[in-house]
Design an enzyme around this catalytic site. Structure first.
Site, PDB file in Angstrom:
ATOM      1  N   LYS A   7       0.839  -1.202   0.000  1.00 48.94           N
ATOM      2  CA  LYS A   7       0.000   0.000   0.000  1.00 48.94           C
ATOM      3  C   LYS A   7       0.869   1.244   0.000  1.00 48.94           C
ATOM      4  O   LYS A   7       2.004   1.216   0.471  1.00 48.94           O
ATOM      5  CB  LYS A   7      -0.865   0.021   1.270  1.00 48.94           C
ATOM      6  CG  LYS A   7      -2.176  -0.713   1.153  1.00 48.94           C
ATOM      7  CD  LYS A   7      -3.050  -0.310   2.326  1.00 48.94           C
ATOM      8  CE  LYS A   7      -4.297  -1.148   2.468  1.00 48.94           C
ATOM      9  NZ  LYS A   7      -4.968  -0.901   3.744  1.00 48.94           N
TER      10      LYS A   7
ATOM     11  N   ARG B  40     -16.103  -0.789  15.452  1.00 48.80           N
ATOM     12  CA  ARG B  40     -16.985   0.378  15.327  1.00 48.80           C
ATOM     13  C   ARG B  40     -18.394  -0.124  15.002  1.00 48.80           C
ATOM     14  O   ARG B  40     -19.000  -0.815  15.793  1.00 48.80           O
ATOM     15  CB  ARG B  40     -16.451   1.320  14.241  1.00 48.80           C
ATOM     16  CG  ARG B  40     -15.122   1.949  14.608  1.00 48.80           C
ATOM     17  CD  ARG B  40     -14.506   2.675  13.456  1.00 48.80           C
ATOM     18  NE  ARG B  40     -14.214   1.751  12.374  1.00 48.80           N
ATOM     19  CZ  ARG B  40     -13.576   2.048  11.255  1.00 48.80           C
ATOM     20  NH1 ARG B  40     -13.179   3.258  11.043  1.00 48.80           N
ATOM     21  NH2 ARG B  40     -13.331   1.137  10.352  1.00 48.80           N
TER      22      ARG B  40
ATOM     23  N   SER C 293      -9.484   6.758   9.517  1.00 42.47           N
ATOM     24  CA  SER C 293      -8.358   7.524   8.962  1.00 42.47           C
ATOM     25  C   SER C 293      -8.705   8.047   7.574  1.00 42.47           C
ATOM     26  O   SER C 293      -8.324   9.158   7.206  1.00 42.47           O
ATOM     27  CB  SER C 293      -7.108   6.646   8.891  1.00 42.47           C
ATOM     28  OG  SER C 293      -6.726   6.231  10.170  1.00 42.47           O
TER      29      SER C 293
HETATM   30  O1  PNS Z   1      -5.661  -0.262  10.573  1.00 37.47           O
HETATM   31  P1  PNS Z   1      -5.964  -1.448   9.686  1.00 37.47           P
HETATM   32  O2  PNS Z   1      -5.489  -1.173   8.287  1.00 37.47           O
HETATM   33  O3  PNS Z   1      -7.405  -1.830   9.758  1.00 37.47           O
HETATM   34  O4  PNS Z   1      -5.111  -2.675  10.273  1.00 37.47           O
HETATM   35  C1  PNS Z   1      -5.099  -3.924   9.617  1.00 37.47           C
HETATM   36  C2  PNS Z   1      -3.997  -4.842  10.179  1.00 37.47           C
HETATM   37  C3  PNS Z   1      -2.669  -4.130  10.183  1.00 37.47           C
HETATM   38  C4  PNS Z   1      -4.344  -5.237  11.591  1.00 37.47           C
HETATM   39  C5  PNS Z   1      -3.961  -6.111   9.284  1.00 37.47           C
HETATM   40  O5  PNS Z   1      -3.927  -5.748   7.953  1.00 37.47           O
HETATM   41  C6  PNS Z   1      -2.758  -7.004   9.599  1.00 37.47           C
HETATM   42  O6  PNS Z   1      -2.693  -7.613  10.631  1.00 37.47           O
HETATM   43  N1  PNS Z   1      -1.793  -7.028   8.670  1.00 37.47           N
HETATM   44  C7  PNS Z   1      -0.558  -7.792   8.815  1.00 37.47           C
HETATM   45  C8  PNS Z   1      -0.506  -8.958   7.845  1.00 37.47           C
HETATM   46  C9  PNS Z   1      -1.272 -10.142   8.388  1.00 37.47           C
HETATM   47  O7  PNS Z   1      -0.983 -10.649   9.450  1.00 37.47           O
HETATM   48  N2  PNS Z   1      -2.288 -10.581   7.622  1.00 37.47           N
HETATM   49  C10 PNS Z   1      -3.136 -11.651   8.021  1.00 37.47           C
HETATM   50  C11 PNS Z   1      -4.344 -11.145   8.792  1.00 37.47           C
HETATM   51  S1  PNS Z   1      -5.806 -11.646   7.973  1.00 37.47           S
END
Ligand code: PNS
Length: 158
Positions: A41, A90, A128
């Site tokens: 991203k 939320r 955000s």
């Molecule tokens: O603030 P966000 O973008 O909702 O957070 C999402 C987050 C960072 C918690 C999630 O994308 C994540 O844990 N990413 C790390 C990669 C991972 O472990 N993916 C498997 C989870 S399904």
């Protein structure tokens, strides 16, 4: 000593995030805010900027630290020698995705549990993305993001 990890993108941290951090810090001995370095991203703020904004925002809470991580959340959680993940919920629309993430994480790491905190009602529609959209059009961001983030958003989007 129970340590919990509160992960997210935090692009940027909102008062909704801050509310979850503050409340988690009352429940757990220590809270590590994990800022994801997601190479897939392109965030508005760099990883360093996101970490710094969070550090400034949580400066007044003793038992909270901020770290960045890459890769899988469960690996970061294990590396921190804990098994608790915190996520804020939320509206109902969060539920599907959050449940899917929590379940997937438990499949690959059964010892890792996700604890959900319901977002305080005043932040239930805050994200955000909304904040960034409002910032673009000059909406007063007081009440949406910590004080220290307002000028950063204005600088970034001006
Ligand atoms: O603030 P966000 O973008 O909702 O957070 C999402 C987050 C960072 C918690 C999630 O994308 C994540 O844990 N990413 C790390 C990669 C991972 O472990 N993916 C498997 C989870 S399904």
């Amino acid at each position: 000593m129970v340590v919990a990890v509160y992960p997210g993108s935090f692009d940027p941290v909102t008062l909704g995030h801050y509310d979850i951090i503050r409340r988690s810090a009352k429940i757990f001995d220590h809270v590590i805010v994990g800022v994801l370095n997601n190479t897939a991203k392109t965030p508005l703020f760099s990883l360093e900027e996101r970490v710094k904004m969070l550090e400034d925002a949580v400066m007044d809470i003793d038992n909270v630290s901020v770290e960045s991580f890459e890769g899988l959340l469960v690996d970061f959680v294990k590396q921190k020698k804990t098994n608790v993940v915190i996520r804020g919920l939320r509206a109902l629309t969060d539920f599907d995705l959050e449940m899917q993430m929590a379940q997937s994480n438990r499949i690959v790491a059964p010892e890792v549990d996700t604890v959900f905190l319901s977002t305080s009602i005043e932040y239930s529609y805050l994200s955000s993305s909304t904040v960034k959209e409002y910032a673009k059009y000059g909406v007063d961001l007081k009440g949406f993001v910590p004080e220290c983030v307002i000028s950063k958003l204005i600088d970034k989007l001006s």
